[in-house]
Write an enzyme that holds these catalytic residues in place. Structure first.
Site, PDB file in Angstrom:
ATOM      1  N   TYR A  15       0.842  -1.205   0.000  1.00 31.14           N
ATOM      2  CA  TYR A  15       0.000   0.000   0.000  1.00 31.14           C
ATOM      3  C   TYR A  15       0.875   1.252   0.000  1.00 31.14           C
ATOM      4  CZ  TYR A  15      -3.211   3.550   1.888  1.00 31.14           C
ATOM      5  OH  TYR A  15      -3.936   4.694   2.097  1.00 31.14           O
ATOM      6  N   TRP A  28      -4.984   1.395  10.676  1.00 35.05           N
ATOM      7  CA  TRP A  28      -5.210   1.421   9.236  1.00 35.05           C
ATOM      8  C   TRP A  28      -5.043   0.020   8.645  1.00 35.05           C
ATOM      9  CZ3 TRP A  28      -7.879   3.610   5.851  1.00 35.05           C
ATOM     10  CH2 TRP A  28      -7.628   3.431   4.482  1.00 35.05           C
ATOM     11  N   GLU A  47     -11.509   6.413   5.851  1.00 33.23           N
ATOM     12  CA  GLU A  47     -10.854   7.172   6.927  1.00 33.23           C
ATOM     13  C   GLU A  47     -11.797   7.298   8.121  1.00 33.23           C
ATOM     14  OE1 GLU A  47      -7.819   7.971   7.211  1.00 33.23           O
ATOM     15  OE2 GLU A  47      -7.028   7.899   5.174  1.00 33.23           O
TER      16      GLU A  47
END
Length: 204
Positions: free
Chosen positions: A33, A63, A55
């Site tokens: 990522y 995350w 988010e």
């Protein structure tokens, strides 16, 4: 490179010779990522809507958790198509609350629907992506250590206020700064990272 990186506030050079921050140094999912997506410009409506949604779901979680669940999120939310999500009703919220593949938080699920509807409303005034990118600052941080990376800014606070005024939910200044980092509006790659300056938005 060892499985657990040494304690550092800077970058770690991997076996491939590339320097990355600690959070992206070992987990293959996070490393990919970081290398291929984080910080690159996202300027389309669906892409910005998806990232605002994720988010918001990330708030209070790691995350990595959201990234691992992203395929399930995309399936559950019809590819984050704002037109489709805006039409969700109570039955869809119930369906989502029963989906073990995503984060089952009613307020966040309802915010995703609310934000899809707000996204549609913005089309008459330039659109979501244009609005979000209009808060690009005049300069970007140039951190050498993780501790130097801001968690919010005057621009992210202003963006949060404007989005709330436009009917969005779960769009606080910290969440919006994370969005700005993720989609390339600011470049918070560490100066010594191999990704620094690769977005095409900011020079290194």
């Amino acid at each position: 490179m060892s499985a657990t990186p040494p304690a550092t506030d800077g970058v770690i050079v991997g076996a491939d010779g590339l320097a990355r921050p600690v959070w992206a140094a070992t987990d293959p999912l996070l490393r990919d990522y970081y290398d291929t997506e984080w910080g690159l410009p996202v300027t389309d409506e669906r892409g910005v809507y998806e990232r605002i949604t994720l988010e918001a779901f990330q708030a209070g979680l790691s995350w990595a958790t959201i990234l691992r669940k992203r395929p399930a999120f995309r399936t559950a939310f019809d590819g984050f198509d704002p037109d489709l999500v805006a039409a969700y009703d109570d039955a869809d919220v119930t369906r989502l609350l029963a989906d073990p593949g995503i984060v089952r938080n009613r307020r966040k699920i309802e915010a995703a629907v609310t934000n899809a509807r707000a996204t549609l409303a913005l089309r008459a005034d330039g659109g979501l992506a244009e609005l979000v990118w209009s808060f690009r600052p005049a300069d970007t941080p140039r951190p050498r250590a993780f501790a130097e990376i801001p968690t919010s800014s005057a621009e992210s606070a202003a963006l949060a206020r404007e989005l709330r005024r436009r009917g969005f939910a779960f769009v606080g200044p910290t969440t919006m700064y994370a969005l700005m980092e993720a989609i390339g509006i600011v470049d918070t790659h560490l100066v010594d990272s191999h990704r620094r300056g690769t977005s095409g938005v900011w020079p290194d």
